[in-house]
Design an enzyme around this catalytic site. Structure first.
Site, PDB file in Angstrom:
ATOM      1  N   HIS A 145       0.986  -1.105   0.019  1.00 37.97           N
ATOM      2  CA  HIS A 145      -0.038   0.082   0.358  1.00 37.97           C
ATOM      3  C   HIS A 145       0.741   1.597   0.343  1.00 37.97           C
ATOM      4  CE1 HIS A 145      -3.288   3.219   1.567  1.00 37.97           C
ATOM      5  NE2 HIS A 145      -2.613   3.383   1.299  1.00 37.97           N
ATOM      6  N   GLU A 146       1.606   1.270   0.623  1.00 37.29           N
ATOM      7  CA  GLU A 146       2.955   2.244   1.091  1.00 37.29           C
ATOM      8  C   GLU A 146       3.985   2.248  -0.759  1.00 37.29           C
ATOM      9  OE1 GLU A 146       2.822   4.295   2.600  1.00 37.29           O
ATOM     10  OE2 GLU A 146       1.033   3.453   4.517  1.00 37.29           O
TER      11      GLU A 146
END
Length: 410
Positions: A276-277
């Site tokens: 996600h990051e």
């Protein structure tokens, strides 16, 4: 317009903002007892759900109390010419304009922090302690406060001194120089915050070799993303709550994982959070946010330059001598409605970016692992699973847990 009328306009803005925030908080509190959506039924058992309800209600009451206290202090400061009094103290110490500005804001900010200290202590050592989150000691709490004050004096004071100097030199055109200064500082902090500021408060270590590092390396190779700079931060020094974040860009990019995150999640769940990051970085969200922030800063400084020299601003706060620091206070209040609107719009963009980062993790790794990690993180922080829609629109930079899960399951 007379100074008296402007004074009452400033008071009205402060009160209306308080009432609007109180309305949103009350509206949100009314949803505390809503039925938990089916997709979130497996997060809490009965005992944990009661605990989460109690946590939300305690925080709501505490927030209401602190907000009301802040309003009363602010109004009293206005009514009894507090700004004129502090301005008088600063002018009695020195005739130097820059030093007057620094002393003025130093007294205001330090005094405000001292008044809020009991509330901060109560929140940390009573509320967070009661619900099992606090791991901070009194020593850490005091050291954090002292370090924060030193950072405010060195960095905040330095920037404020330069802004005042720019205003003295260029008057109405100072906003261009101020914008340049803040742009350079913002970019610098984006690049080096984790290297220069974080170590002052936390210990960071490189992620050790093992199952997790191997899994992260394999994912990085799969998506063609260099993941050399992965650090673990001792978040458990202060709280049991977990987090992860991406900072910097180019050769200075790095991923920081809280040790609590590593303790709470399985390997595939941590990789999903990391995916996600990485999604944020790959989609250039960091760059977009930086550009938007700088545009908004430039706009704000330009508007400030149009009003800052107006004697009416100073007179409205009971000060006869037109000055940069008094004008800055009055402008900050007058600008707050615009700030609310820009904040609202930035939250819309931020939530869109979060969906895109989730989609990246879903496409390139595993949606179920990310869903599982989000549920665990929400459970461990006793998150509100049923927030008010309007509250979300104004205060949430992320979609709600339900919205994220439904999106991931598409």
């Amino acid at each position: 317009m007379t100074p008296e009328i402007l004074f009452y306009i400033l008071i009205a803005i402060i009160i209306v903002k308080f009432l609007f925030d109180t309305f949103l908080d009350t509206l949100n509190a009314k949803h505390f007892n809503d039925a938990i959506p089916e997709e979130l039924n497996d997060i809490y058992d009965d005992e944990e759900y009661k605990k989460s309800q109690a946590y939300k209600k305690v925080n709501y009451k505490f927030s209401s109390l602190t907000s009301a206290f802040s309003l009363v202090i602010t109004l009293l400061f206005f009514i009894f010419d507090g700004f004129a009094y502090v301005d008088g103290i600063a002018r009695s110490i020195t005739d130097n304009t820059i030093l007057i500005t620094l002393i003025f804001f130093g007294i205001i900010l330090f005094g405000s922090d001292i008044l809020s200290l009991p509330f901060s202590y109560y929140n940390t050592f009573v509320i967070e302690e009661k619900f099992g989150f606090n791991k901070s000691t009194l020593k850490t709490f005091v050291l954090d406060k002292i370090k924060g004050w030193l950072m405010m004096i060195i960095i905040g004071g330095g920037i404020l001194a330069l802004l005042t100097w720019f205003y003295q030199l260029t008057t109405t055109n100072f906003w261009l120089y101020a914008w340049g200064l803040i742009a350079v500082f913002t970019i610098f902090m984006n690049l080096f915050y984790s290297k220069l500021i974080v170590p002052i408060f936390n210990k960071q270590t490189s992620l050790e070799d093992g199952e997790l590092k191997t899994a992260i390396d394999n994912f990085g190779k799969k998506v063609g993303f260099n993941l050399d700079n992965i650090f673990v931060i001792d978040g458990s020094k202060r709280s049991t709550k977990a987090n992860a974040y991406f900072s910097g860009f180019g050769s200075q990019k790095r991923v920081t994982l809280y040790d609590t995150l590593i303790n709470d999640l399985e390997t595939d769940e941590i990789v999903a959070v990391l995916a996600h990051e990485i999604g944020h970085y790959t989609k250039k969200h960091i760059i977009y946010n930086l550009i938007l922030s700088l545009i908004l800063t430039g706009f704000t400084l330009y508007i400030l330059s149009l009003f800052i020299g107006n004697q009416l601003l100073s007179q409205a706060l009971g000060v006869e001598i037109t000055s940069f620091h008094i004008g800055l206070i009055a402008f900050g209040i007058l600008y707050s409605p615009i700030s609310e609107i820009t904040g609202f719009l930035m939250n819309i963009i931020s939530r869109k970016f979060e969906y895109e980062a989730d989609d990246y993790a879903k496409t390139n790794f595993n949606a179920e692992a990310l869903i599982s990690s989000l549920k665990k993180l929400s459970k461990n922080s006793l998150s509100n699973l049923t927030p008010s829609n309007m509250y979300v629109k104004f205060h949430y930079s992320h979609p709600t847990l339900l919205e994220r899960i439904l999106n991931l399951k598409k």
